[in-house]
Design an enzyme around this catalytic site. Structure first.
Site, PDB file in Angstrom:
ATOM      1  N   LYS A   1      -7.626  11.958  -2.525  1.00  0.00           N
ATOM      2  CA  LYS A   1      -6.809  13.058  -1.986  1.00  0.00           C
ATOM      3  C   LYS A   1      -7.686  14.143  -1.375  1.00  0.00           C
ATOM      4  CE  LYS A   1      -2.343  12.613  -4.113  1.00  0.00           C
ATOM      5  NZ  LYS A   1      -1.162  13.317  -4.604  1.00  0.00           N
TER       6      LYS A   1
ATOM      7  N   LYS B   1      -2.316  -0.883  -0.742  1.00  0.00           N
ATOM      8  CA  LYS B   1      -1.059  -0.712  -1.466  1.00  0.00           C
ATOM      9  C   LYS B   1      -0.015  -0.119  -0.520  1.00  0.00           C
ATOM     10  CE  LYS B   1       0.839   2.295  -5.018  1.00  0.00           C
ATOM     11  NZ  LYS B   1       0.602   3.514  -5.777  1.00  0.00           N
TER      12      LYS B   1
ATOM     13  N   LYS C   1       3.936   5.690   0.317  1.00  0.00           N
ATOM     14  CA  LYS C   1       4.937   6.533   0.963  1.00  0.00           C
ATOM     15  C   LYS C   1       4.290   7.509   1.945  1.00  0.00           C
ATOM     16  CE  LYS C   1       5.311   9.634  -3.060  1.00  0.00           C
ATOM     17  NZ  LYS C   1       6.243  10.305  -3.954  1.00  0.00           N
TER      18      LYS C   1
END
Length: 333
Positions: A115, A197, A200
């Protein structure tokens, strides 16, 4: 399913649109788990603000996620369903647990590194402290088990470490939680790049199937899904990652085993296979989307669910926090 009486905790952030990976990895499991465990399910809006959110959108997404939980079969009468920020004990316990967590442990967290790279303009303390707040979430409710995806394994391990560390210093206070890992579909891969993966927040939206996608969009995305140069529909994650990912998705959405899914497509080409997977997914999403829309039209009901859920969650969380405060020496009235 027999009710075990064991406590279970899980939460999802109300950010972006959820994918079928989020659905399979979390919410679909919850429906069955609420029959077996004493479940506490949260909407993790405190975690969400580690990345900048547009306030009106965050409020909107919060209600949409609540409606989605219920539309998928999560029953507020059978579990504790609440909004994280409605229970102040989360932030209060997180502060205490910070003093039992080492900076080096947080710096090693894979998600913090990922992140930080994605949001280089906003590497805030909340981003680093995310796993401690997650530990507080879980430990407040004395959870015996936590259903986690493979990407959250590290966060669960640090939760266990913090709980054991505190228990060893002061005497048993927290239940040390175990992970509950789903075997099939635990990691749903990106349709465009099976090495990643399904996310979203992926850069290429064609690789993710969102729970809000209409039928035509779902079918179009599956038609474009990456397979391989062969023509056999066979589960072989190492050599056929794209086909294996689609088989996993079909298996879970059609309630069939991988072997049954393989048999369904014996002798059939990839075109028929991809269409069938898309139809299986679209058929399951349609009634969920319709029920979510119905629930969103009744804001009073959703507010009532959140109010009663917060009250129930607070009763449990307050007991744990009082016990912690007493152990560490906080003077209490």
């Amino acid at each position: 399913m027999e009710f075990t009486g064991k406590k279970l905790y899980s939460a999802v952030q109300p950010t972006n649109n959820l994918t079928i990976g989020n659905y399979l990895g979390a919410i679909k499991q919850w429906v069955g788990l609420q029959e077996e465990y004493d479940c506490t399910f949260a909407i993790a809006n405190m975690h969400a603000i580690t990345v900048r959110q547009e306030p009106a959108n965050l409020r909107k997404k919060t209600l949409e996620l609540l409606a989605l939980y219920i539309a998928c079969g999560v029953d507020p009468e059978k579990c504790t369903l609440y909004l994280q920020s409605h229970v102040p004990c989360h932030a209060e316990l997180a502060w205490v647990l910070n003093t039992f967590t080492y900076v080096g442990e947080m710096e090693r967290m894979t998600q913090f590194k990922d992140k930080s790279a994605k949001h280089a303009d906003n590497i805030n303390m909340g981003l680093m402290d995310y796993p401690v707040l997650m530990a507080a979430d879980i430990l407040l409710y004395q959870a015996d088990v936590v259903p986690v995806g493979l990407d959250q394994r590290q966060h669960l391990e640090i939760t266990r470490d913090i709980a054991i560390r505190f228990n060893n210093i002061y005497s048993p206070t927290f239940t040390v939680p175990e992970g509950l890992y789903m075997k099939v579909g635990a990691k749903i891969a990106d349709l465009s790049d099976p090495s990643k993966k399904m996310s979203k927040s992926a850069e290429n939206p064609n690789g993710s199937i969102f729970l809000t996608d209409d039928r035509d969009t779902v079918l179009r995305k599956f038609k474009r899904a990456v397979t391989d140069s062969g023509n056999e529909v066979r589960f072989d994650p190492e050599n056929k990652p794209g086909v294996s990912n689609l088989l996993s998705i079909y298996s879970v959405f059609s309630d069939k085993s991988i072997a049954e899914a393989e048999a369904d497509f014996a002798g059939k080409g990839y075109g028929d296979f991809k269409l069938a997977v898309g139809e299986a997914v679209a058929d399951k999403l349609a009634p969920i989307q319709a029920e979510q829309a119905r629930l969103l039209s009744d804001k009073a009901y959703l507010d009532n669910v959140l109010a009663s859920g917060a009250e129930k969650a607070y009763r449990t969380a307050k007991k744990t926090l009082a016990k912690v405060y007493k152990k560490i020496g906080f003077y209490q009235l």
